[in-house]
Scaffold this motif. Structure first.
Motif, PDB file in Angstrom:
ATOM      1  N   SER A  63       7.857  50.695  95.272  1.00 29.10           N
ATOM      2  CA  SER A  63       8.323  51.313  94.028  1.00 29.10           C
ATOM      3  C   SER A  63       7.938  50.496  92.801  1.00 29.10           C
ATOM      4  N   GLN A  64       7.590  49.236  92.988  1.00 28.04           N
ATOM      5  CA  GLN A  64       7.203  48.385  91.872  1.00 28.04           C
ATOM      6  C   GLN A  64       5.863  48.784  91.278  1.00 28.04           C
ATOM      7  N   PHE A  65       5.050  49.440  92.070  1.00 26.56           N
ATOM      8  CA  PHE A  65       3.698  49.775  91.644  1.00 26.56           C
ATOM      9  C   PHE A  65       3.438  51.248  91.901  1.00 26.56           C
ATOM     10  N   ALA A  66       3.462  52.020  90.842  1.00 23.57           N
ATOM     11  CA  ALA A  66       3.305  53.474  90.980  1.00 23.57           C
ATOM     12  C   ALA A  66       1.959  53.842  91.588  1.00 23.57           C
ATOM     13  N   THR A  67       0.927  53.067  91.282  1.00 19.90           N
ATOM     14  CA  THR A  67      -0.402  53.395  91.788  1.00 19.90           C
ATOM     15  C   THR A  67      -0.727  52.665  93.077  1.00 19.90           C
ATOM     16  N   SER A  68       0.227  51.917  93.582  1.00 19.83           N
ATOM     17  CA  SER A  68      -0.005  51.123  94.779  1.00 19.83           C
ATOM     18  C   SER A  68      -0.297  52.015  95.975  1.00 19.83           C
ATOM     19  N   ASN A  69      -1.113  51.497  96.865  1.00 19.14           N
ATOM     20  CA  ASN A  69      -1.393  52.251  98.080  1.00 19.14           C
ATOM     21  C   ASN A  69      -0.518  51.769  99.226  1.00 19.14           C
ATOM     22  N   LEU A  70       0.502  50.966  98.940  1.00 17.38           N
ATOM     23  CA  LEU A  70       1.385  50.479  99.991  1.00 17.38           C
ATOM     24  C   LEU A  70       2.029  51.636 100.731  1.00 17.38           C
ATOM     25  N   LYS A  71       2.655  52.539  99.979  1.00 17.75           N
ATOM     26  CA  LYS A  71       3.348  53.664 100.582  1.00 17.75           C
ATOM     27  C   LYS A  71       2.381  54.512 101.391  1.00 17.75           C
ATOM     28  N   SER A  72       1.239  54.797 100.817  1.00 21.66           N
ATOM     29  CA  SER A  72       0.314  55.722 101.464  1.00 21.66           C
ATOM     30  C   SER A  72      -0.209  55.173 102.780  1.00 21.66           C
ATOM     31  N   GLN A  73      -0.189  53.860 102.961  1.00 22.83           N
ATOM     32  CA  GLN A  73      -0.725  53.313 104.198  1.00 22.83           C
ATOM     33  C   GLN A  73       0.182  53.570 105.392  1.00 22.83           C
TER      34      GLN A  73
END
Length: 185
Positions: A65-75
Motif C-alpha cells: 500500500s506504500q507504493f501505488a505503482t508497485s508491482n508487489l501486489k501483482s506478483q
C-alpha cells in the motif's frame, strides 16, 4: 539515478530492521527469485531470523500500500503459472552480507559491496542531526529550483517559507517539561 541511489530506494524499514526484498535482490544479482531463495534454503543455517525473515500478510499488504505503482501486489495475485505464490522473504544488512557467501558470482560480489555501502549511507543519514538533514533538504530543493527552466517564483517562495519554518522549529528550544511528583508547601 545512480546505482547507490537506486539501491537505497529498495531498502525498507520492517520490524525495526532495514531490509531488502528477495525479488529486488534477485534483480540486482541477476538471478531468478526462486534461485536466490533456493540457495538460501540450502544454506539456511547461515540465515538466522535477524538476517532474514518472511513477511506476514499484514506487513506485505502494508508495504504494497506504500507504493501505488508497485508491482508487489501483482506478483502474488497475478498469474496462475508464474509470479509469486508465497509471501516474500526480506534480508537485513547482515543477511545481504551473508548472501555473498551463498551467491559467489562476480556480479554478486560487486553488488554486495554496493548494497552494504547503501545500508551504511542510510544508517549515517538516519543518525544525522535534524539540522544537517534540513541543510541537505535545502540544497536539494535549491538545486531543483535552479535546474528548472520555468519560472517557479511561487514555488520558490513556498519552499523558502517551509525551510524557514523548519529552521524555526529546530532553533526554538522545547518547552520545559513539568516536573513529576508531589509539590510540597
Amino acid at each position: 539515478m545512480n546505482e547507490l541511489q537506486s539501491i537505497k530506494s529498495m531498502i525498507y524499514e520492517i520490524r525495526g530492521y532495514q531490509v531488502m526484498l528477495d525479488m529486488d535482490l534477485s534483480k540486482i544479482y541477476q538471478v531468478e527469485t526462486r534461485v536466490l531463495n533456493q540457495a538460501v534454503k540450502r544454506n539456511i543455517e547461515r540465515f538466522p531470523p535477524e538476517f532474514m525473515f518472511q513477511l506476514t500478510a499484514k506487513e506485505y499488504d502494508f508495504l504494497g500500500s506504500q507504493f501505488a505503482t508497485s508491482n508487489l501486489k501483482s506478483q502474488i495475485v497475478t498469474s496462475s503459472w508464474g509470479g509469486r505464490r508465497k509471501l516474500p522473504f526480506v534480508f537485513t544488512e547482515h543477511g545481504v552480507i551473508m548472501l555473498s557467501s551463498v551467491l559467489s558470482s562476480k556480479v554478486a560480489i560487486q553488488i554486495n559491496v554496493a548494497i552494504v555501502k547503501a545500508f551504511i549511507d542510510m544508517r549515517r543519514y538516519i543518525t544525522k542531526p535534524a539540522h544537517e538533514k534540513l541543510v541537505d533538504l535545502e540544497k536539494v530543493l535549491m538545486l531543483h529550483i535552479d535546474d528548472t527552466s520555468h519560472n517557479f517564483v511561487e514555488h520558490a517562495a513556498i519552499i523558502n517559507e517551509i525551510i524557514g519554518t523548519l529552521n524555526n522549529m529546530i532553533e526554538t528550544p522545547p518547552e520545559p517539561k513539568r516536573k513529576i511528583g508531589f509539590k510540597s508547601d
